[in-house]
Enzyme design. Structure first.
Site, short mmCIF file in Angstrom:
data_model
loop_
_atom_site.label_atom_id
_atom_site.label_comp_id
_atom_site.label_asym_id
_atom_site.label_seq_id
_atom_site.Cartn_x
_atom_site.Cartn_y
_atom_site.Cartn_z
N HIS A 32 45.34 47.69 15.77
CA HIS A 32 46.20 48.59 16.63
C HIS A 32 46.31 48.50 17.97
O HIS A 32 45.38 48.24 18.63
CB HIS A 32 45.44 49.92 16.05
CG HIS A 32 46.01 51.21 16.66
ND1 HIS A 32 45.63 52.06 17.75
CD2 HIS A 32 47.52 51.93 16.33
CE1 HIS A 32 46.34 53.11 18.07
NE2 HIS A 32 47.49 52.87 17.24
N HIS A 87 52.22 51.01 25.91
CA HIS A 87 52.09 52.26 25.08
C HIS A 87 52.89 53.27 25.79
O HIS A 87 52.61 53.73 26.97
CB HIS A 87 50.42 52.48 25.20
CG HIS A 87 50.37 53.51 24.24
ND1 HIS A 87 50.36 53.24 22.62
CD2 HIS A 87 49.59 54.89 24.38
CE1 HIS A 87 50.07 54.34 22.17
NE2 HIS A 87 49.49 55.14 22.88
#
Length: 625
Positions: free
Chosen positions: A164, A209
């Site tokens: 992830h 992100h």
């Protein structure tokens, strides 16, 4: 050996020279322990050892009373094991029942240091110890280290090593994004990587992100790194989870970079050019998950009647996480292909078209998606009636937990024909991990973990995937591959097969355990061993030994721990050594985790790993299973 290494023939050696000599003799050592023993053997306090002193030092460093007494149990004259005596030991204690005599001959040839003993097909106490410390004497079945499973089953029949936020090497608010994250994950055998793409300057998409302070890397660099490292550790398919936040223009750039940089490595159509009735096998493949316009049939057979629309995915904790998954092919593979995500417009039998967060998807990027088309999860019933094997749903950990609680068996059945991806809750801003075990218990294949965060969860992940050639794919047990299965992890009786297995572990001793990180000079540990079982809820357990005061060099526990395993096929066993502290939390010393299926019975060494999963020779535990 001493005379060979005594270069200037003065009959003395200092600590540095002794260390070099031990390396030549293939004796591993921990520097702290060796120095202490060196000083004890240096009776004349000259800072050097003479021949006799060296022999004392060598014996103190290598002698293992518990191994010697085991050796003597099987040796008639107490000096050697004859070929037949060794065969007895291998059969009775190590439960080696196939080709035992050939194995015994092999072990003598490989591990007996004395030529005379070798010529007589005998094993000395030194050779016996070398065998026990070798890969053949390890708790991990050496046959299972290599590729040992059937790789021709559909993809959904495997657990797949998955990461992830692969681009992060720290936390997900301010952390550093780096190509290094991809290299590390691929070297660990990871086969499902995540790439979050956002519009960047000068028409170049960037990876980071979103809505946080993490640094950025160009998408182009990520794809080149993939091309370079994807198949160094494993030849099997890599699935790329593309989280696409880009404008139409930059999506075209994404598609173009994937195609030009990966070339033949990117899968662009089904393996046989037909609409798949089931997922291909790792052997047949190499892929991409993402959104897709329209249905796969239309891409293969020409467009259908309805106009394309794009559905969303991963609603929930990471609402903006629109998944794409790209699959990349290995060297010498058929061209790899990619799959995406779609919903027909106007509410056909699939239910109303999803209007929420409707966004446009570039056809070029959609065409890259083949076997992993993202669809929203709307219940197992809905998936059975309307979904296809080439579609995949992503669920946040909490949603998955609720489904496990409420519909365990249905979840297991769903995972026999379709892929499910689980990802950590958006609240885990420190990039902490959830336990992958409960997700594996229902057969979820793509259980995405933050590889950058060391701890029990990553130990379990490394433990499960350290088998099968570290190829990143582990075949699920038969009762998790059968569409009609009755298995539910919360009811171990639902598994077909023999009753519970008793696992008995005698924890005998420890060898040269490392000092605790940042401990004071001269501090000695008080080690204890904890054995943990991770599996279905009925099998979850842990037991520990007492602690031994002030001995990290050769602690002896001689304690027996016992466990009942109802579903051994799903159990992982984790051995942890800690430094006991009565006033605060125990400190971590080392650990080793493996699947129950890979354990060899008998007298075995467990070679410990550090917090981040790297080996710390010669630290080990000696156990009887």
């Amino acid at each position: 050996w001493f005379q060979k290494a005594d270069k200037n023939k003065d009959g003395r050696m200092n600590f540095k020279e002794v260390q070099r000599l031990l390396k030549m003799m293939n004796v591993d050592m921990n520097e702290d322990h060796a120095l202490r023993l060196f000083q004890a053997a240096d009776k004349s306090e000259s800072g050097t050892l003479e021949g006799e002193e060296f022999v004392l030092f060598y014996k103190a460093l290598t002698q293992r009373d518990e191994v010697l007494s085991l050796f003597q149990d099987f040796s008639e004259d107490g000096k050697k094991l004859t070929l037949l005596e060794l065969v007895d030991f291998l059969r009775q204690e190590q439960l080696e029942d196939e080709g035992t005599e050939e194995l015994a001959m092999e072990l003598i040839d490989k591990y007996e240091p004395s030529e005379t003993a070798r010529a007589r097909h005998a094993l000395s106490a030194d050779g016996f110890l070398m065998y026990l410390c070798s890969p053949e004497g390890s708790i991990f079945n050496p046959r299972h280290r290599a590729l040992w499973q059937d790789m021709n089953q559909p993809l959904c029949h495997y657990f797949i090593s998955s990461s992830h936020n692969t681009y992060l090497i720290e936390d997900q608010i301010r952390g550093q994004s780096s190509i290094e994250g991809y290299i590390r994950a691929l070297k660990r055998g990871c086969r499902c990587l995540e790439v979050d793409c956002w519009d960047g300057p000068n028409g170049e998409p960037m990876v980071y992100h979103g809505h946080t302070f993490t640094s950025k890397i160009p998408f182009r660099e990520v794809v080149s790194t993939l091309g370079k490292y994807a198949f160094k550790t494993s030849d099997y398919p890599v699935i790329l989870s593309l989280e696409n936040h880009c404008s139409m223009e930059q999506q075209e750039v994404l598609a173009q970079q994937l195609k030009t940089i990966l070339g033949e490595q990117l899968l662009t159509t089904t393996t046989d050019g037909r609409v798949p009735t089931q997922l291909p096998s790792p052997e047949e493949l190499t892929l991409l998950k993402g959104k897709k316009i329209g249905r796969l049939e239309d891409t293969l057979d020409g467009p259908g009647e309805e106009a394309p629309d794009v559905s969303d995915d991963d609603n929930g904790a990471e609402a903006e996480e629109e998944r794409r998954r790209a699959k990349v092919g290995g060297p010498g593979w058929e061209p790899a292909m990619m799959l995406g995500d779609s919903a027909p417009i106007g509410g056909t039998k699939h239910g109303p078209a999803l209007q929420k967060d409707k966004e446009s998807l570039a056809q070029a990027l959609s065409d890259c998606v083949v076997y992993c088309k993202s669809v929203s999860f709307r219940g197992f019933q809905e998936a059975r009636s309307h979904s296809r094997p080439s579609e995949i749903s992503s669920l946040a950990e909490a949603k998955a937990r609720k489904l496990i609680r409420d519909a365990g068996n249905e979840f297991v059945r769903h995972n026999t024909w379709q892929l499910t991806r689980i990802y950590p809750s958006g609240m885990r801003t420190d990039s902490s991990n959830y336990s992958p075990q409960e997700m594996w218990n229902v057969g979820c294949q793509i259980v995405a973990l933050n590889f950058q965060t060391a701890g029990t969860e990553m130990d379990l992940c490394d433990g499960l995937f350290s088998q099968n050639g570290r190829c990143g794919y582990v075949l699920k047990p038969p009762f998790m591959r059968d569409k009609e299965t009755l298995f539910n992890p919360s009811d171990p009786g639902s598994r077909e097969g023999p009753g519970p297995i008793t696992l008995t572990i005698q924890v005998i001793s420890g060898q040269q355990l490392p000092k605790v990180a940042n401990s004071k000079d001269g501090a000695v540990i008080d080690p204890l061993v904890r054995v943990e079982i991770h599996g279905v809820p009925a099998d979850q357990a842990h037991r520990e030994t007492k602690y031994i005061e002030n001995n990290g060099f050769n602690p002896r526990w001689d304690e027996t721990l016992q466990f009942q395993l109802h579903v051994p096929e799903l159990a992982l066993v984790r051995f942890v050594v800690e430094d006991y502290d009565k006033t605060s939390r125990n400190d971590f010393v080392g650990q080793f985790t493996l699947a129950f299926a890979n354990i060899k019975p008998g007298y075995r060494h467990i070679h410990l790993l550090s917090k981040d999963g790297t080996s710390i020779p010669p630290s080990s535990l000696f156990v009887h299973i």
